[in-house]
Design a protein around this motif. Structure first.
Motif, PDB file in Angstrom:
ATOM      1  N   SER A   9       0.851  -1.188   0.000  1.00 42.18           N
ATOM      2  CA  SER A   9       0.000   0.000   0.000  1.00 42.18           C
ATOM      3  C   SER A   9       0.883   1.233   0.000  1.00 42.18           C
ATOM      4  CB  SER A   9      -0.931   0.029   1.222  1.00 42.18           C
ATOM      5  OG  SER A   9      -1.923  -0.961   1.144  1.00 42.18           O
ATOM      6  N   TYR A  35      -5.097  -1.433   1.803  1.00 42.86           N
ATOM      7  CA  TYR A  35      -5.189  -2.692   2.543  1.00 42.86           C
ATOM      8  C   TYR A  35      -6.166  -2.656   3.723  1.00 42.86           C
ATOM      9  CZ  TYR A  35      -2.230  -1.140   6.485  1.00 42.86           C
ATOM     10  OH  TYR A  35      -1.730  -0.499   7.586  1.00 42.86           O
ATOM     11  N   ASP A  41     -10.026  -7.007  -2.328  1.00 41.90           N
ATOM     12  CA  ASP A  41      -8.574  -6.961  -2.099  1.00 41.90           C
ATOM     13  C   ASP A  41      -8.237  -7.295  -0.659  1.00 41.90           C
ATOM     14  OD1 ASP A  41      -7.940  -6.302  -4.718  1.00 41.90           O
ATOM     15  OD2 ASP A  41      -8.026  -4.143  -4.354  1.00 41.90           O
ATOM     16  N   ARG A  42      -9.004  -6.724   0.254  1.00 39.92           N
ATOM     17  CA  ARG A  42      -8.787  -6.995   1.673  1.00 39.92           C
ATOM     18  C   ARG A  42      -9.069  -8.463   1.991  1.00 39.92           C
ATOM     19  NH1 ARG A  42      -6.428  -5.414   6.356  1.00 39.92           N
ATOM     20  NH2 ARG A  42      -7.602  -5.989   8.182  1.00 39.92           N
ATOM     21  N   LEU A  45      -6.160 -10.481   0.844  1.00 41.80           N
ATOM     22  CA  LEU A  45      -5.028 -10.271   1.731  1.00 41.80           C
ATOM     23  C   LEU A  45      -5.179 -11.077   3.020  1.00 41.80           C
ATOM     24  CD1 LEU A  45      -2.381  -8.805   2.460  1.00 41.80           C
ATOM     25  CD2 LEU A  45      -3.781  -6.885   3.279  1.00 41.80           C
ATOM     26  N   VAL A  54       0.394  -5.291   5.297  1.00 41.63           N
ATOM     27  CA  VAL A  54       1.411  -5.256   4.247  1.00 41.63           C
ATOM     28  C   VAL A  54       2.729  -4.847   4.904  1.00 41.63           C
ATOM     29  CG1 VAL A  54      -0.245  -4.738   2.433  1.00 41.63           C
ATOM     30  CG2 VAL A  54       0.835  -2.836   3.645  1.00 41.63           C
TER      31      VAL A  54
END
Length: 209
Positions: A9, A35, A41-42, A45, A54
């Motif tokens: 990020s 993030y 996306d989260r 992750l 990150v």
């Protein structure tokens, strides 16, 4: 998969690993995400890293690494010519390990502690004082690094990954101006990294250096 994938990020600790990958000459792809924002996306992750933090690094074989210091030490082993860390036989190795772990275990966490005081369910009328107290403690911690730092690199004439941490983390609270006023040797180290064409574009993209 034949290359690294770095999930990061803007302005975060993932920038340190991005710089290290560049120094190593490693083939990698950067996936830059917000993030902390809920969404696909989260969710991805969190599947890779239960802490949802990150940097998260996907290895060429598909394994996942987290924790910036662990990633740095892996890259130092995998790409010894990059000189991210002194060799095991180098007299500077103990100092490198000591201060790398100091930065990631003592200074780095103060961001998590104070970036969002509401996270700790503190009363609103105490959050400002709490944040200022942690920021002052962070300056004290950086002061110990300033005391032992050499120049033009942290270890003197020899580059190491600690220089990358300094170049990135000086942009975090209490901010560049106060960092420059308080830590002249660390500022010189950071300026040397920022002026290096290998790193300057990444730092400008993330911090308007």
């Amino acid at each position: 998969m034949s290359k690294y994938v770095l999930i990061g990020s803007e302005g975060c600790g993932s920038v340190i690993v991005e710089l290290a990958l560049l120094k190593a000459g490693a083939e990698f792809e950067l996936e830059e995400i917000p993030y902390l924002e809920p969404g696909p996306d989260r969710d991805r992750l969190l599947e890779l890293n239960p802490l949802g933090q990150v940097p998260t690094l996907i290895m060429p074989g598909g394994d996942v690494m987290t924790e910036s210091a662990a990633i740095i030490l892996h890259l130092a082993d995998a790409f010894p010519d990059a000189q991210l860390a002194p060799a095991t036989s180098d007299r500077q190795r103990p100092a490198f390990l000591r201060w790398l772990l100091y930065i990631v275990s003592e200074i780095y966490p103060t961001s998590n502690f104070s970036d969002d005081p509401a996270r700790w369910q503190l009363p609103k009328n105490t959050q400002g004082d709490y944040k200022r107290t942690v920021d002052q403690y962070r300056k004290t911690l950086w002061g110990h690094v300033e005391d032992v730092a050499d120049t033009p690199c942290f270890l003197g004439n020899d580059f190491c990954a600690i220089d990358l941490y300094i170049a990135v983390m000086r942009n975090w609270r209490p901010g560049r101006k106060e960092f420059t006023q308080s830590f002249p040797k660390l500022t010189e180290i950071a300026d040397n990294i920022a002026s290096n064409p290998m790193f300057s574009g990444v730092l400008k993209r993330n911090f308007d250096e």
